[in-house]
Design a protein around this motif. Structure first.
Motif, PDB file in Angstrom:
ATOM      1  N   THR A   1       3.637 -15.210  -3.248  1.00  0.00           N
ATOM      2  CA  THR A   1       4.474 -14.282  -4.005  1.00  0.00           C
ATOM      3  C   THR A   1       5.622 -15.015  -4.678  1.00  0.00           C
ATOM      4  O   THR A   1       6.266 -15.869  -4.063  1.00  0.00           O
ATOM      5  N   ASN A   2       5.881 -14.665  -5.929  1.00  0.00           N
ATOM      6  CA  ASN A   2       7.077 -15.113  -6.640  1.00  0.00           C
ATOM      7  C   ASN A   2       8.092 -13.986  -6.569  1.00  0.00           C
ATOM      8  O   ASN A   2       7.995 -13.006  -7.302  1.00  0.00           O
ATOM      9  N   SER A   3       9.079 -14.127  -5.691  1.00  0.00           N
ATOM     10  CA  SER A   3      10.068 -13.058  -5.547  1.00  0.00           C
ATOM     11  C   SER A   3      11.270 -13.255  -6.460  1.00  0.00           C
ATOM     12  O   SER A   3      12.209 -12.449  -6.425  1.00  0.00           O
ATOM     13  N   ALA A   4      11.249 -14.310  -7.266  1.00  0.00           N
ATOM     14  CA  ALA A   4      12.351 -14.551  -8.192  1.00  0.00           C
ATOM     15  C   ALA A   4      12.243 -13.637  -9.404  1.00  0.00           C
ATOM     16  O   ALA A   4      11.206 -13.002  -9.645  1.00  0.00           O
ATOM     17  N   ALA A   5      13.305 -13.598 -10.187  1.00  0.00           N
ATOM     18  CA  ALA A   5      13.363 -12.715 -11.351  1.00  0.00           C
ATOM     19  C   ALA A   5      12.802 -13.359 -12.608  1.00  0.00           C
ATOM     20  O   ALA A   5      12.790 -12.740 -13.678  1.00  0.00           O
ATOM     21  N   THR A   6      12.329 -14.599 -12.498  1.00  0.00           N
ATOM     22  CA  THR A   6      11.775 -15.318 -13.645  1.00  0.00           C
ATOM     23  C   THR A   6      10.442 -15.936 -13.281  1.00  0.00           C
ATOM     24  O   THR A   6      10.074 -16.029 -12.100  1.00  0.00           O
ATOM     25  N   THR A   7       9.700 -16.372 -14.283  1.00  0.00           N
ATOM     26  CA  THR A   7       8.415 -17.029 -14.072  1.00  0.00           C
ATOM     27  C   THR A   7       8.608 -18.331 -13.296  1.00  0.00           C
ATOM     28  O   THR A   7       9.584 -19.053 -13.497  1.00  0.00           O
ATOM     29  N   VAL A   8       7.676 -18.628 -12.412  1.00  0.00           N
ATOM     30  CA  VAL A   8       7.668 -19.908 -11.709  1.00  0.00           C
ATOM     31  C   VAL A   8       6.229 -20.413 -11.692  1.00  0.00           C
ATOM     32  O   VAL A   8       5.287 -19.620 -11.694  1.00  0.00           O
ATOM     33  N   TYR A   9       6.079 -21.723 -11.742  1.00  0.00           N
ATOM     34  CA  TYR A   9       4.741 -22.310 -11.687  1.00  0.00           C
ATOM     35  C   TYR A   9       4.391 -22.647 -10.246  1.00  0.00           C
ATOM     36  O   TYR A   9       5.123 -23.375  -9.565  1.00  0.00           O
TER      37      TYR A   9
ATOM     38  N   LEU B   1     -13.114 -20.160  -4.294  1.00  0.00           N
ATOM     39  CA  LEU B   1     -11.652 -20.182  -4.268  1.00  0.00           C
ATOM     40  C   LEU B   1     -11.128 -19.198  -5.312  1.00  0.00           C
ATOM     41  O   LEU B   1     -10.610 -19.576  -6.359  1.00  0.00           O
ATOM     42  N   ALA B   2     -11.268 -17.923  -5.019  1.00  0.00           N
ATOM     43  CA  ALA B   2     -10.933 -16.879  -5.984  1.00  0.00           C
ATOM     44  C   ALA B   2      -9.663 -16.153  -5.552  1.00  0.00           C
ATOM     45  O   ALA B   2      -9.586 -15.614  -4.448  1.00  0.00           O
ATOM     46  N   PHE B   3      -8.661 -16.146  -6.440  1.00  0.00           N
ATOM     47  CA  PHE B   3      -7.426 -15.409  -6.229  1.00  0.00           C
ATOM     48  C   PHE B   3      -7.414 -14.173  -7.121  1.00  0.00           C
ATOM     49  O   PHE B   3      -7.914 -14.207  -8.251  1.00  0.00           O
ATOM     50  N   THR B   4      -6.829 -13.094  -6.630  1.00  0.00           N
ATOM     51  CA  THR B   4      -6.593 -11.911  -7.448  1.00  0.00           C
ATOM     52  C   THR B   4      -5.088 -11.724  -7.611  1.00  0.00           C
ATOM     53  O   THR B   4      -4.298 -12.131  -6.757  1.00  0.00           O
ATOM     54  N   SER B   5      -4.692 -11.109  -8.719  1.00  0.00           N
ATOM     55  CA  SER B   5      -3.282 -10.926  -9.026  1.00  0.00           C
ATOM     56  C   SER B   5      -2.862  -9.481  -8.836  1.00  0.00           C
ATOM     57  O   SER B   5      -3.645  -8.553  -9.068  1.00  0.00           O
ATOM     58  N   SER B   6      -1.608  -9.307  -8.445  1.00  0.00           N
ATOM     59  CA  SER B   6      -1.040  -7.958  -8.348  1.00  0.00           C
ATOM     60  C   SER B   6      -0.692  -7.398  -9.718  1.00  0.00           C
ATOM     61  O   SER B   6      -0.383  -6.209  -9.842  1.00  0.00           O
ATOM     62  N   VAL B   7      -0.720  -8.249 -10.756  1.00  0.00           N
ATOM     63  CA  VAL B   7      -0.438  -7.811 -12.118  1.00  0.00           C
ATOM     64  C   VAL B   7      -1.724  -7.283 -12.739  1.00  0.00           C
ATOM     65  O   VAL B   7      -2.725  -8.010 -12.844  1.00  0.00           O
ATOM     66  N   ALA B   8      -1.720  -6.030 -13.140  1.00  0.00           N
ATOM     67  CA  ALA B   8      -2.920  -5.402 -13.669  1.00  0.00           C
ATOM     68  C   ALA B   8      -3.467  -6.167 -14.864  1.00  0.00           C
ATOM     69  O   ALA B   8      -2.730  -6.500 -15.796  1.00  0.00           O
ATOM     70  N   GLY B   9      -4.773  -6.466 -14.821  1.00  0.00           N
ATOM     71  CA  GLY B   9      -5.439  -7.115 -15.938  1.00  0.00           C
ATOM     72  C   GLY B   9      -5.246  -8.614 -16.023  1.00  0.00           C
ATOM     73  O   GLY B   9      -5.788  -9.261 -16.928  1.00  0.00           O
ATOM     74  N   LYS B  10      -4.476  -9.212 -15.104  1.00  0.00           N
ATOM     75  CA  LYS B  10      -4.223 -10.648 -15.175  1.00  0.00           C
ATOM     76  C   LYS B  10      -5.222 -11.412 -14.321  1.00  0.00           C
ATOM     77  O   LYS B  10      -5.436 -11.091 -13.148  1.00  0.00           O
ATOM     78  N   THR B  11      -5.828 -12.441 -14.899  1.00  0.00           N
ATOM     79  CA  THR B  11      -6.774 -13.295 -14.189  1.00  0.00           C
ATOM     80  C   THR B  11      -6.059 -14.543 -13.677  1.00  0.00           C
ATOM     81  O   THR B  11      -5.282 -15.160 -14.406  1.00  0.00           O
TER      82      THR B  11
ATOM     83  N   MET C   1       3.241 -17.899 -12.472  1.00  0.00           N
ATOM     84  CA  MET C   1       3.380 -16.622 -11.780  1.00  0.00           C
ATOM     85  C   MET C   1       4.502 -15.806 -12.412  1.00  0.00           C
ATOM     86  O   MET C   1       5.636 -16.279 -12.559  1.00  0.00           O
ATOM     87  N   ASP C   2       4.202 -14.573 -12.769  1.00  0.00           N
ATOM     88  CA  ASP C   2       5.210 -13.673 -13.294  1.00  0.00           C
ATOM     89  C   ASP C   2       6.232 -13.330 -12.203  1.00  0.00           C
ATOM     90  O   ASP C   2       5.956 -13.454 -11.001  1.00  0.00           O
TER      91      ASP C   2
ATOM     92  N   THR D   1      -7.517 -26.230   2.809  1.00  0.00           N
ATOM     93  CA  THR D   1      -6.127 -26.594   3.044  1.00  0.00           C
ATOM     94  C   THR D   1      -5.349 -26.479   1.740  1.00  0.00           C
ATOM     95  O   THR D   1      -5.655 -27.173   0.770  1.00  0.00           O
ATOM     96  N   PHE D   2      -4.362 -25.573   1.709  1.00  0.00           N
ATOM     97  CA  PHE D   2      -3.514 -25.354   0.539  1.00  0.00           C
ATOM     98  C   PHE D   2      -2.199 -26.120   0.698  1.00  0.00           C
ATOM     99  O   PHE D   2      -1.591 -26.110   1.759  1.00  0.00           O
ATOM    100  N   ASN D   3      -1.770 -26.763  -0.383  1.00  0.00           N
ATOM    101  CA  ASN D   3      -0.441 -27.364  -0.448  1.00  0.00           C
ATOM    102  C   ASN D   3       0.217 -26.847  -1.730  1.00  0.00           C
ATOM    103  O   ASN D   3      -0.102 -27.317  -2.829  1.00  0.00           O
ATOM    104  N   PHE D   4       1.113 -25.859  -1.592  1.00  0.00           N
ATOM    105  CA  PHE D   4       1.762 -25.246  -2.745  1.00  0.00           C
ATOM    106  C   PHE D   4       3.183 -25.780  -2.915  1.00  0.00           C
ATOM    107  O   PHE D   4       3.935 -25.900  -1.943  1.00  0.00           O
ATOM    108  N   PHE D   5       3.554 -26.113  -4.155  1.00  0.00           N
ATOM    109  CA  PHE D   5       4.961 -26.349  -4.470  1.00  0.00           C
ATOM    110  C   PHE D   5       5.267 -25.672  -5.795  1.00  0.00           C
ATOM    111  O   PHE D   5       4.373 -25.359  -6.584  1.00  0.00           O
ATOM    112  N   PHE D   6       6.540 -25.410  -6.043  1.00  0.00           N
ATOM    113  CA  PHE D   6       6.928 -24.534  -7.137  1.00  0.00           C
ATOM    114  C   PHE D   6       7.927 -25.226  -8.054  1.00  0.00           C
ATOM    115  O   PHE D   6       8.867 -25.876  -7.595  1.00  0.00           O
TER     116      PHE D   6
END
Length: 321
Positions: free
Chosen positions: A45-53, A84-94, A111-112, A136-141
């Motif tokens: 989740t991106n809980s910030a108010a701006t886009t983050v990669y 390795l399929a992710f779905t988005s909470s944003v309607a219509g976004k792949t 991420m919006d 194994t996931f390694n996420f950084f933003f």
């Protein structure tokens, strides 16, 4: 129980470690989902108010199985893997990760604000039971799409020389591996070993997780010792004589993070929050630093062996500075 070493130096493939734990499945039988259990999922989740990669590095299996593990089982090691399929909470976004040219295990996704992407693992038949692929996931933003250009674990143009990672290893106990020394436990942590650029929270749900580390959140450099579920700067083994073994910086080719904690006193010395003294790290120019060493080994959030289900929730909160 055997697990994945998630806090390896930045971008290095994960390595298998061994420890005592739950007895494995019968020798020669694939480790699989038992008693209608479900595999473990991951949500980001991106809980910030701006886009983050969200920049993702997938862990890679060892070249050969450890002794006592005759089959490493099915593992997802490429971002191009259809499983390795992710779905988005944003309607219509792949959700599609843009690959780093020339490789398939590293990529980025914009991420919006407020968006959540969710990985729901698939199952497949393995003998008389069902299995699920391990990953194994390694996420950084990063605020811009330059994470893989300017974050290499060492000196570069983006503070603080490397990013902290949210690391999660899931479904190794149910991926069809065979042998008591095969990795079999879900595992997660936040690694600030090479530096900190963002504040990240990791929370686990489902049975079998230790309460002490079920929620982890890192802080700015110099403030991560004794934080449950967090490996502090340079402290690759959390505490003890090997705490700063394997860290890449500082070295002649790899600067220390710009806000790495300095050793104080004459002679310069370091102490854990609990007061245990340890020797500082000495940089190439003679500068002395204190790795963020914890008093107790609670940096890793490791689940009971062969237990799956629920989810690991990774949340980007904000930039660290």
């Amino acid at each position: 129980m055997p697990l994945i070493d998630l806090h390896a130096p930045f971008f290095l493939a994960s390595a298998l470690l061994l420890s005592t734990g739950v007895a494995s499945a019968q020798s020669g039988s694939p480790n699989s989902l038992q008693n209608n259990a479900s595999p473990t999922g991951v949500a980001v989740t991106n809980s910030a108010a701006t886009t983050v990669y969200a920049n993702l590095v997938l862990g890679q299996p060892p070249a050969t199985p450890p002794a006592g593990c005759s089959n490493l089982g099915t593992q997802i090691t490429s971002l191009s893997d259809a499983r390795l399929a992710f779905t988005s909470s944003v309607a219509g976004k792949t959700v599609t990760f843009t690959l780093v040219p020339g490789v398939t295990d590293k990529g980025s996704y914009a991420m919006d604000a407020g968006e959540t992407i969710t990985y729901t693992p698939q199952t497949f038949s393995c003998g008389t039971a069902n299995c699920s692929a391990a990953v194994t996931f390694n996420f950084f933003f990063t605020p811009a799409n330059d994470g893989f250009t300017n974050n290499n674990g060492c000196s570069n143009s983006v503070f603080p020389n490397a990013s902290n990672l949210a690391e999660a290893s899931i479904n190794f106990g149910v991926n069809g591996s065979i042998g008591s020394t095969c990795a079999n436990a879900d595992d997660t942590d936040i690694s600030a070993v090479n530096g900190v650029n963002s504040i990240i929270k990791v929370a686990t749900s489902g049975p079998g997780w230790p309460a002490a580390t079920s929620t982890a959140q890192n802080d700015a450099l110099g403030k991560n010792a004794n934080k449950p579920g967090v490996f502090g700067w340079a402290a690759t083994n959390c505490n003890g004589s090997l705490a700063n073994s394997g860290y890449p910086n500082p070295s002649p080719s790899c600067a220390a993070p710009q806000k790495a904690p300095l050793a104080t006193g004459n002679p310069a010395a370091c102490k854990t929050p609990g007061g245990t003294a340890y020797a500082p790290i000495v940089g190439p120019d003679g500068t002395k630093y204190c790795d963020e060493r914890s008093d107790a080994g609670t940096c890793n959030n490791q689940r009971a062996g062969y237990v799956t289900g629920g989810a690991i929730q990774i949340t980007y909160l904000k930039p660290a500075y």
